[in-house]
Design an enzyme around this catalytic site. Structure first.
Site, mmCIF file in Angstrom:
data_model
loop_
_atom_site.group_PDB
_atom_site.id
_atom_site.type_symbol
_atom_site.label_atom_id
_atom_site.label_comp_id
_atom_site.label_asym_id
_atom_site.label_seq_id
_atom_site.Cartn_x
_atom_site.Cartn_y
_atom_site.Cartn_z
ATOM 1 N N HIS A 171 0.868 -1.176 0.000
ATOM 2 C CA HIS A 171 0.000 0.000 0.000
ATOM 3 C C HIS A 171 0.908 1.230 0.000
ATOM 4 O O HIS A 171 1.549 1.535 1.009
ATOM 5 C CB HIS A 171 -0.910 -0.022 1.222
ATOM 6 C CG HIS A 171 -1.804 -1.216 1.273
ATOM 7 N ND1 HIS A 171 -2.166 -1.837 2.449
ATOM 8 C CD2 HIS A 171 -2.398 -1.926 0.268
ATOM 9 C CE1 HIS A 171 -2.951 -2.869 2.177
ATOM 10 N NE2 HIS A 171 -3.105 -2.932 0.870
ATOM 11 N N GLU A 174 1.529 4.018 2.709
ATOM 12 C CA GLU A 174 2.075 3.614 4.009
ATOM 13 C C GLU A 174 3.594 3.746 3.972
ATOM 14 O O GLU A 174 4.344 2.772 4.016
ATOM 15 C CB GLU A 174 1.603 2.200 4.340
ATOM 16 C CG GLU A 174 0.077 2.133 4.471
ATOM 17 C CD GLU A 174 -0.496 0.727 4.479
ATOM 18 O OE1 GLU A 174 0.284 -0.249 4.598
ATOM 19 O OE2 GLU A 174 -1.731 0.591 4.358
ATOM 20 N N HIS A 264 3.731 -2.640 6.884
ATOM 21 C CA HIS A 264 2.577 -1.803 6.573
ATOM 22 C C HIS A 264 2.429 -0.672 7.585
ATOM 23 O O HIS A 264 3.192 -0.572 8.549
ATOM 24 C CB HIS A 264 1.289 -2.649 6.604
ATOM 25 C CG HIS A 264 1.115 -3.542 5.436
ATOM 26 N ND1 HIS A 264 0.275 -3.256 4.383
ATOM 27 C CD2 HIS A 264 1.663 -4.742 5.140
ATOM 28 C CE1 HIS A 264 0.316 -4.232 3.492
ATOM 29 N NE2 HIS A 264 1.167 -5.148 3.934
ATOM 30 N N GLU A 340 2.544 -3.793 11.458
ATOM 31 C CA GLU A 340 1.749 -2.572 11.335
ATOM 32 C C GLU A 340 2.323 -1.476 12.237
ATOM 33 O O GLU A 340 2.602 -1.710 13.415
ATOM 34 C CB GLU A 340 0.296 -2.830 11.722
ATOM 35 C CG GLU A 340 -0.435 -3.802 10.802
ATOM 36 C CD GLU A 340 -0.875 -3.179 9.484
ATOM 37 O OE1 GLU A 340 -0.625 -1.968 9.283
ATOM 38 O OE2 GLU A 340 -1.463 -3.899 8.656
#
Length: 380
Positions: A171, A174, A264, A340
């Protein structure tokens, strides 16, 4: 006053910029996609001695329809005068508009959703790494916009050596993911670092610093050039829609995988955490033991990591097989984690000036090397 997004990863649409105290903007959608949230633009003000700078009030009018509106709660945008040091600026959200307020100190100031990681810096990362003895730069193929899908191979294969893969920025918005990778690579290639040297005696690393270069340059939040969410393409990728995943997956099938980390950022949660592949068909007690140990090691290594908050775990057999971590964990029956990081701040260790930042992301990447060092012998 002028507002522009005509640069690498720029994203904004000007609705009305005639009055500094009521600037009306919108975030553009990812191409051929409903996703949008990443913004990055330049404000050219006038702060000369004869024209004292005034407070600029910037409204992102369509923020309430963005992909992850919970990401705006308690969020502060970042700004920079030199495109190097990014700091947080007063930001509010009323359920419809995101409002950024700043009295510029210099004529030109950049604003962004998070500290950008430019395509030029990406190229610098790749080509400085290849100068090191233990590193090779490989090109797996091209993206739909004709950019290289670049892979860094660090270390050499050998009998009994583990194969460890890292990917980042599936993504593209990010950006903290590539900052993480920069710190990770910097330490792994440090010949004076004992952890790095010991790891390269036991493992070979395959690192894709940017899985989505097209989306990164285009200023996308989540998709590639044709609107494909790459982290939903892993089961049946194609060269026509998702060559980025197709090329990386083909290379993985050649090398094998003993450990996989997919890096991410999360819009809503103000903490660092891991998401595993508990719901895949191949998940077993060995998987669980590896996951638990890795989390325990990270908790011991750094206070930036926690395991109290995160995503709900999938029920057995119910994991989405199109997600990268799930496909790799199931295909290779290996330790596979999504890492994350927050767009906001790590509220366990808040920094009210910069929040979670490029530098902190990079330092966390360095810390993960220690975590892998303590796991490497058990990966196979």
């Amino acid at each position: 006053m002028q507002i522009s997004d005509n640069f690498d990863s720029g994203n904004i649409r000007v609705i009305d910029a005639t009055s500094p105290d009521n600037i009306q903007l919108e975030i553009k959608h990812d191409n051929q996609s409903e996703f949008f949230q990443w913004f990055h633009f330049k404000l050219q003000a006038d702060v000369s001695a004869d024209n004292e700078s005034v407070e600029h009030v910037i409204h992102l009018n369509n923020a309430g329809k963005a992909a992850y509106v919970e990401g705006w709660e308690d969020y502060q945008a970042v700004a920079s005068y030199d495109r190097d040091h990014w700091f947080r600026v007063p930001t509010s959200y009323d359920g419809e508009k995101l409002t950024i307020t700043l009295t510029p100190e210099y004529d030109s100031v950049y604003f962004a959703y998070f500290s950008p990681y430019s395509y030029e810096r990406h190229q610098d990362l790749l080509h400085s790494a290849q100068l090191q003895l233990d590193c090779r730069l490989e090109v797996l193929g091209q993206t739909l916009d004709g950019r290289d899908m670049s892979l860094l191979k660090i270390g050499e294969e050998g009998e009994g050596k583990r194969v460890i893969w890292l990917t980042a920025r599936q993504h593209p918005g990010e950006t903290m993911a590539e900052w993480f990778i920069e710190g990770f690579i910097d330490r792994l290639l440090d010949e004076d670092d004992g952890v790095a040297r010991a790891l390269l005696n036991k493992a070979v690393f395959y690192v894709v610093p940017n899985m989505n270069p097209d989306g990164s340059v285009r200023g996308h939040l989540r998709t590639n050039a044709v609107g494909a969410n790459l982290n939903r393409e892993w089961l049946t990728p194609t060269m026509e829609r998702s060559p980025e995943v197709y090329l990386v997956r083909e290379k993985m099938l050649v090398t094998g995988v003993d450990m996989f980390l997919d890096i991410h950022g999360d819009e809503a949660l103000p903490v660092n955490f891991l998401a595993g592949c508990e719901g895949v068909v191949a998940y077993d007690e060995r998987h669980k033991a590896l996951e638990d140990k890795f989390k325990e090691i990270l908790l011991a290594i750094t206070p930036e990591f926690q395991d109290e908050r995160g995503y709900d775990k999938d029920e057995p057999g119910k994991a989405n097989p199109t997600v990268g971590t799930n496909w790799v964990g199931n295909q290779f029956k290996c330790l596979a984690y999504t890492v994350e990081m927050p767009f906001k701040d790590n509220d366990l260790l808040p920094d009210y000036s910069v929040g979670w930042s490029d530098t902190r992301s990079s330092l966390l990447g360095r810390d993960f090397l220690t975590g892998i060092y303590h796991m490497v012998d058990e990966l196979r």
